[in-house]
Motif scaffolding. Sequence first.
Motif, PDB file in Angstrom:
ATOM      1  N   ARG A 174      45.963 -13.061 113.335  1.00 38.70           N
ATOM      2  CA  ARG A 174      46.394 -11.683 113.082  1.00 38.70           C
ATOM      3  C   ARG A 174      46.276 -10.897 114.371  1.00 38.70           C
ATOM      4  N   ILE A 175      47.391 -10.308 114.801  1.00 40.91           N
ATOM      5  CA  ILE A 175      47.404  -9.466 115.989  1.00 40.91           C
ATOM      6  C   ILE A 175      47.318  -8.029 115.498  1.00 40.91           C
ATOM      7  N   VAL A 176      46.284  -7.314 115.958  1.00 43.11           N
ATOM      8  CA  VAL A 176      46.000  -5.978 115.439  1.00 43.11           C
ATOM      9  C   VAL A 176      46.066  -4.920 116.536  1.00 43.11           C
ATOM     10  N   ASP A 177      46.113  -3.661 116.087  1.00 44.25           N
ATOM     11  CA  ASP A 177      46.068  -2.526 117.001  1.00 44.25           C
ATOM     12  C   ASP A 177      44.603  -2.128 117.240  1.00 44.25           C
ATOM     13  N   LEU A 178      44.408  -1.128 118.065  1.00 42.52           N
ATOM     14  CA  LEU A 178      43.056  -0.717 118.439  1.00 42.52           C
ATOM     15  C   LEU A 178      42.217  -0.224 117.249  1.00 42.52           C
ATOM     16  N   PRO A 179      42.741   0.642 116.374  1.00 41.26           N
ATOM     17  CA  PRO A 179      41.903   1.086 115.253  1.00 41.26           C
ATOM     18  C   PRO A 179      41.430  -0.066 114.359  1.00 41.26           C
ATOM     19  N   GLU A 180      42.310  -1.020 114.054  1.00 43.83           N
ATOM     20  CA  GLU A 180      41.881  -2.149 113.223  1.00 43.83           C
ATOM     21  C   GLU A 180      40.891  -3.035 113.971  1.00 43.83           C
ATOM     22  N   GLY A 181      41.131  -3.251 115.261  1.00 44.73           N
ATOM     23  CA  GLY A 181      40.205  -4.046 116.067  1.00 44.73           C
ATOM     24  C   GLY A 181      38.821  -3.419 116.128  1.00 44.73           C
ATOM     25  N   GLU A 182      38.782  -2.092 116.292  1.00 49.35           N
ATOM     26  CA  GLU A 182      37.500  -1.382 116.318  1.00 49.35           C
ATOM     27  C   GLU A 182      36.789  -1.475 114.973  1.00 49.35           C
ATOM     28  N   ALA A 183      37.531  -1.288 113.880  1.00 46.65           N
ATOM     29  CA  ALA A 183      36.931  -1.329 112.543  1.00 46.65           C
ATOM     30  C   ALA A 183      36.359  -2.715 112.249  1.00 46.65           C
ATOM     31  N   LEU A 184      37.095  -3.756 112.575  1.00 46.20           N
ATOM     32  CA  LEU A 184      36.616  -5.115 112.324  1.00 46.20           C
ATOM     33  C   LEU A 184      35.368  -5.424 113.149  1.00 46.20           C
ATOM     34  N   ASN A 185      35.392  -5.066 114.425  1.00 42.58           N
ATOM     35  CA  ASN A 185      34.243  -5.353 115.281  1.00 42.58           C
ATOM     36  C   ASN A 185      33.012  -4.548 114.846  1.00 42.58           C
ATOM     37  N   ARG A 186      33.230  -3.325 114.406  1.00 43.53           N
ATOM     38  CA  ARG A 186      32.124  -2.496 113.900  1.00 43.53           C
ATOM     39  C   ARG A 186      31.573  -3.064 112.590  1.00 43.53           C
ATOM     40  N   ASP A 187      32.473  -3.363 111.656  1.00 41.86           N
ATOM     41  CA  ASP A 187      32.045  -3.797 110.326  1.00 41.86           C
ATOM     42  C   ASP A 187      31.402  -5.180 110.318  1.00 41.86           C
ATOM     43  N   PHE A 188      31.874  -6.077 111.186  1.00 43.19           N
ATOM     44  CA  PHE A 188      31.385  -7.456 111.128  1.00 43.19           C
ATOM     45  C   PHE A 188      30.426  -7.824 112.249  1.00 43.19           C
ATOM     46  N   ARG A 189      30.417  -7.065 113.340  1.00 41.82           N
ATOM     47  CA  ARG A 189      29.516  -7.396 114.442  1.00 41.82           C
ATOM     48  C   ARG A 189      28.615  -6.236 114.832  1.00 41.82           C
ATOM     49  N   GLY A 190      28.819  -5.068 114.226  1.00 44.19           N
ATOM     50  CA  GLY A 190      27.992  -3.910 114.546  1.00 44.19           C
ATOM     51  C   GLY A 190      28.270  -3.317 115.912  1.00 44.19           C
ATOM     52  N   LYS A 191      29.411  -3.636 116.502  1.00 40.53           N
ATOM     53  CA  LYS A 191      29.786  -3.119 117.823  1.00 40.53           C
ATOM     54  C   LYS A 191      30.703  -1.917 117.638  1.00 40.53           C
ATOM     55  N   GLN A 192      30.588  -0.940 118.523  1.00 36.80           N
ATOM     56  CA  GLN A 192      31.339   0.306 118.356  1.00 36.80           C
ATOM     57  C   GLN A 192      32.696   0.323 119.047  1.00 36.80           C
ATOM     58  N   SER A 193      33.112  -0.783 119.619  1.00 40.21           N
ATOM     59  CA  SER A 193      34.431  -0.832 120.254  1.00 40.21           C
ATOM     60  C   SER A 193      35.100  -2.153 119.895  1.00 40.21           C
ATOM     61  N   ALA A 194      36.396  -2.198 120.115  1.00 39.83           N
ATOM     62  CA  ALA A 194      37.157  -3.421 119.829  1.00 39.83           C
ATOM     63  C   ALA A 194      36.848  -4.481 120.881  1.00 39.83           C
ATOM     64  N   THR A 195      37.099  -5.727 120.522  1.00 34.45           N
ATOM     65  CA  THR A 195      36.972  -6.838 121.451  1.00 34.45           C
ATOM     66  C   THR A 195      38.298  -7.595 121.473  1.00 34.45           C
ATOM     67  N   ASN A 196      38.457  -8.510 122.397  1.00 33.68           N
ATOM     68  CA  ASN A 196      39.728  -9.219 122.537  1.00 33.68           C
ATOM     69  C   ASN A 196      40.021 -10.164 121.376  1.00 33.68           C
ATOM     70  N   VAL A 197      39.030 -10.948 120.950  1.00 30.14           N
ATOM     71  CA  VAL A 197      39.257 -11.925 119.887  1.00 30.14           C
ATOM     72  C   VAL A 197      38.033 -11.995 118.973  1.00 30.14           C
ATOM     73  N   LEU A 198      38.309 -12.049 117.688  1.00 35.12           N
ATOM     74  CA  LEU A 198      37.273 -12.261 116.675  1.00 35.12           C
ATOM     75  C   LEU A 198      37.674 -13.485 115.871  1.00 35.12           C
ATOM     76  N   THR A 199      36.695 -14.296 115.518  1.00 31.68           N
ATOM     77  CA  THR A 199      36.954 -15.476 114.700  1.00 31.68           C
ATOM     78  C   THR A 199      36.115 -15.378 113.438  1.00 31.68           C
ATOM     79  N   PHE A 200      36.787 -15.511 112.307  1.00 32.92           N
ATOM     80  CA  PHE A 200      36.122 -15.476 111.009  1.00 32.92           C
ATOM     81  C   PHE A 200      36.258 -16.857 110.382  1.00 32.92           C
ATOM     82  N   ILE A 201      35.133 -17.513 110.193  1.00 30.73           N
ATOM     83  CA  ILE A 201      35.125 -18.879 109.665  1.00 30.73           C
ATOM     84  C   ILE A 201      34.880 -18.828 108.166  1.00 30.73           C
TER      85      ILE A 201
END
Length: 158
Positions: free
Chosen positions: A54-81
């Motif tokens: 899934r290729i996402v925009d900045l708001p979705e990237g930030e939300a995913l990184n915050r919700d699943f990793r507790g980070k306050q900014s987006a990152t380049n790649v997230l992997t959900f196993i």
Amino acid sequence: MPPTKKPCEPANYKLKLRLAVQYAVKDRSGMPDRLLFRRWVNAALMESAEIVIRIVDLPEGEALNRDFRGKQSATNVLTFIYGDLPCAGDIVLCAPIVSREAQQQHKNLVAHYAHLTVHGVLHLQGYDHIDEEDAVIMESLETEIITRLGYADPYSVP
């Protein structure tokens, strides 16, 4: 412990791959198409897999990184196993971050997408880079796969 098998050759179609690519961005200019993603995933696979990219925009990237990793900014790649299935999961690529990194690091954008896709596929197969020893193993595999695909070593400094 990561698998000891080697990634399959790009021409090895014995492995089964179910791949979905989702573009959740408005502007797809410069982005790889589904065939390229499939090529990159196949090059890194050592077992059959079910993967969503899934290729996402900045708001979705930030939300995913915050919700699943507790980070306050987006990152380049997230992997959900998906823990209950062998080699199944989601790879999320944040388009603005990938684009910015490619520009800052003087890398070809498509090559950077290839590298991050391979990186995510290796995570789905049990590889990680938390400690130095594992990082060396994972990075050498990434380099081997990416250069076999015809791109430059992603860890070399331009």
